[in-house]
Motif scaffolding. Structure first.
Motif, PDB file in Angstrom:
ATOM      1  N   MET A  20       0.827  -1.194   0.000  1.00  0.00           N
ATOM      2  CA  MET A  20       0.000   0.000   0.000  1.00  0.00           C
ATOM      3  C   MET A  20       0.873   1.260   0.000  1.00  0.00           C
ATOM      4  N   TYR A  21       1.995   1.181   0.712  1.00  0.00           N
ATOM      5  CA  TYR A  21       2.906   2.330   0.759  1.00  0.00           C
ATOM      6  C   TYR A  21       3.435   2.656  -0.640  1.00  0.00           C
ATOM      7  N   LEU A  22       3.890   1.628  -1.355  1.00  0.00           N
ATOM      8  CA  LEU A  22       4.422   1.841  -2.702  1.00  0.00           C
ATOM      9  C   LEU A  22       3.353   2.339  -3.665  1.00  0.00           C
ATOM     10  N   VAL A  23       2.144   1.828  -3.543  1.00  0.00           N
ATOM     11  CA  VAL A  23       1.051   2.281  -4.401  1.00  0.00           C
ATOM     12  C   VAL A  23       0.762   3.763  -4.144  1.00  0.00           C
ATOM     13  N   THR A  24       0.754   4.156  -2.890  1.00  0.00           N
ATOM     14  CA  THR A  24       0.504   5.554  -2.542  1.00  0.00           C
ATOM     15  C   THR A  24       1.592   6.461  -3.076  1.00  0.00           C
ATOM     16  N   VAL A  25       2.841   6.079  -2.859  1.00  0.00           N
ATOM     17  CA  VAL A  25       3.958   6.906  -3.327  1.00  0.00           C
ATOM     18  C   VAL A  25       3.977   6.973  -4.853  1.00  0.00           C
ATOM     19  N   LEU A  26       3.824   5.826  -5.519  1.00  0.00           N
ATOM     20  CA  LEU A  26       3.840   5.827  -6.982  1.00  0.00           C
ATOM     21  C   LEU A  26       2.646   6.577  -7.579  1.00  0.00           C
ATOM     22  N   GLY A  27       1.484   6.441  -6.971  1.00  0.00           N
ATOM     23  CA  GLY A  27       0.316   7.165  -7.448  1.00  0.00           C
ATOM     24  C   GLY A  27       0.497   8.674  -7.349  1.00  0.00           C
ATOM     25  N   ASN A  28       1.029   9.131  -6.222  1.00  0.00           N
ATOM     26  CA  ASN A  28       1.267  10.563  -6.048  1.00  0.00           C
ATOM     27  C   ASN A  28       2.376  11.057  -6.970  1.00  0.00           C
ATOM     28  N   LEU A  29       3.402  10.233  -7.182  1.00  0.00           N
ATOM     29  CA  LEU A  29       4.453  10.614  -8.130  1.00  0.00           C
ATOM     30  C   LEU A  29       3.914  10.720  -9.549  1.00  0.00           C
ATOM     31  N   LEU A  30       3.008   9.825  -9.913  1.00  0.00           N
ATOM     32  CA  LEU A  30       2.394   9.901 -11.243  1.00  0.00           C
ATOM     33  C   LEU A  30       1.581  11.190 -11.412  1.00  0.00           C
ATOM     34  N   ILE A  31       0.894  11.595 -10.367  1.00  0.00           N
ATOM     35  CA  ILE A  31       0.141  12.858 -10.433  1.00  0.00           C
ATOM     36  C   ILE A  31       1.095  14.023 -10.643  1.00  0.00           C
ATOM     37  N   ILE A  32       2.187  14.041  -9.891  1.00  0.00           N
ATOM     38  CA  ILE A  32       3.162  15.134 -10.017  1.00  0.00           C
ATOM     39  C   ILE A  32       3.775  15.139 -11.420  1.00  0.00           C
ATOM     40  N   LEU A  33       4.176  13.967 -11.903  1.00  0.00           N
ATOM     41  CA  LEU A  33       4.780  13.892 -13.232  1.00  0.00           C
ATOM     42  C   LEU A  33       3.796  14.284 -14.328  1.00  0.00           C
ATOM     43  N   ALA A  34       2.533  13.902 -14.189  1.00  0.00           N
ATOM     44  CA  ALA A  34       1.539  14.281 -15.188  1.00  0.00           C
ATOM     45  C   ALA A  34       1.343  15.788 -15.233  1.00  0.00           C
ATOM     46  N   VAL A  35       1.302  16.417 -14.072  1.00  0.00           N
ATOM     47  CA  VAL A  35       1.127  17.873 -14.019  1.00  0.00           C
ATOM     48  C   VAL A  35       2.341  18.586 -14.598  1.00  0.00           C
ATOM     49  N   ILE A  36       3.530  18.091 -14.315  1.00  0.00           N
ATOM     50  CA  ILE A  36       4.749  18.732 -14.821  1.00  0.00           C
ATOM     51  C   ILE A  36       4.879  18.547 -16.327  1.00  0.00           C
ATOM     52  N   SER A  37       4.544  17.352 -16.816  1.00  0.00           N
ATOM     53  CA  SER A  37       4.811  17.054 -18.224  1.00  0.00           C
ATOM     54  C   SER A  37       3.785  17.635 -19.199  1.00  0.00           C
ATOM     55  N   ASP A  38       2.560  17.834 -18.787  1.00  0.00           N
ATOM     56  CA  ASP A  38       1.527  18.321 -19.700  1.00  0.00           C
ATOM     57  C   ASP A  38       1.287  19.812 -19.465  1.00  0.00           C
ATOM     58  N   SER A  39       1.514  20.621 -20.488  1.00  0.00           N
ATOM     59  CA  SER A  39       1.364  22.067 -20.341  1.00  0.00           C
ATOM     60  C   SER A  39      -0.100  22.483 -20.169  1.00  0.00           C
ATOM     61  N   HIS A  40      -1.042  21.651 -20.568  1.00  0.00           N
ATOM     62  CA  HIS A  40      -2.458  21.958 -20.372  1.00  0.00           C
ATOM     63  C   HIS A  40      -2.841  21.900 -18.887  1.00  0.00           C
ATOM     64  N   LEU A  41      -2.029  21.232 -18.102  1.00  0.00           N
ATOM     65  CA  LEU A  41      -2.318  21.088 -16.668  1.00  0.00           C
ATOM     66  C   LEU A  41      -1.587  22.132 -15.816  1.00  0.00           C
ATOM     67  N   HIS A  42      -1.036  23.130 -16.428  1.00  0.00           N
ATOM     68  CA  HIS A  42      -0.348  24.190 -15.684  1.00  0.00           C
ATOM     69  C   HIS A  42      -1.351  25.262 -15.274  1.00  0.00           C
TER      70      HIS A  42
END
Length: 175
Positions: free
Chosen positions: A1-23
């Motif tokens: 559960m810890y890894l799922v939480t960390v990876l899920g939150n990292l995916l959110i951060i990476l998605a926001v950083i990588s897509d300019s529409h989400l800025h």
């Protein structure tokens, strides 16, 4: 559960950083909330996993204060970020035409800085309460998690005033 939480939150951060529409402010606050969640869960869970593997539930006083400080900072930051996100949604719904003028990047950065500052102040108030008990310096606490109420329960006397301060801070942050 810890890894799922960390990876899920990292995916959110990476998605926001990588897509300019989400800025936008909403996703800026969401990525800050995800970062605070990663830090929040990383305060206690790794220590708990190590304690389960080693079958030891002991934490030193210094480690307890460090863990308590970081836990309070990130727990408070989670609450503050959720409040800021609620304000952001309120502005978006109530004043849609003025949204970009009201929620400009400087204000967004300022709101995140204020939430961190208030979280740091809250953590330091909890530390000041815990540091009053100088006779805890050489003990080990038999638990993997350390919070202010646990330290106050170990105190022999004089914890009524400190309990009032902790309850007052809880009420302020609840409001």
């Amino acid at each position: 559960m810890y890894l799922v939480t960390v990876l899920g939150n990292l995916l959110i951060i990476l998605a926001v950083i990588s897509d300019s529409h989400l800025h936008t402010p909403m996703y800026f606050f969401l990525s800050n909330l995800s970062l605070a969640d990663i830090c929040f869960i990383s305060i206690t869970v790794p220590k708990m996993i190590v304690d389960i593997q080693s079958e030891s539930r002991v934490i030193s006083y210094f480690s307890c204060l460090t863990q308590m400080s970081l836990f309070v900072i990130f727990a408070c930051m989670d609450d503050m970020h959720l409040s800021v996100m609620a304000y952001d949604r309120f502005v978006a719904i109530s004043h849609p035409l003025h949204y970009s003028a009201i929620m400009h990047p400087c204000l967004c950065g300022f709101l995140v800085l204020v939430s961190f500052s208030i979280s740091l102040l809250d953590s330091q108030l909890h530390n000041l309460i815990a540091l009053q008990f100088i006779y805890f310096k050489d003990i080990e606490i038999s638990n993997f998690f350390c919070d202010p109420s646990q330290l106050l329960n170990l105190a022999c006397s004089g914890s009524f005033r400190n309990n009032k301060v902790i309850y007052f801070l809880g009420i302020i942050f609840g409001i």
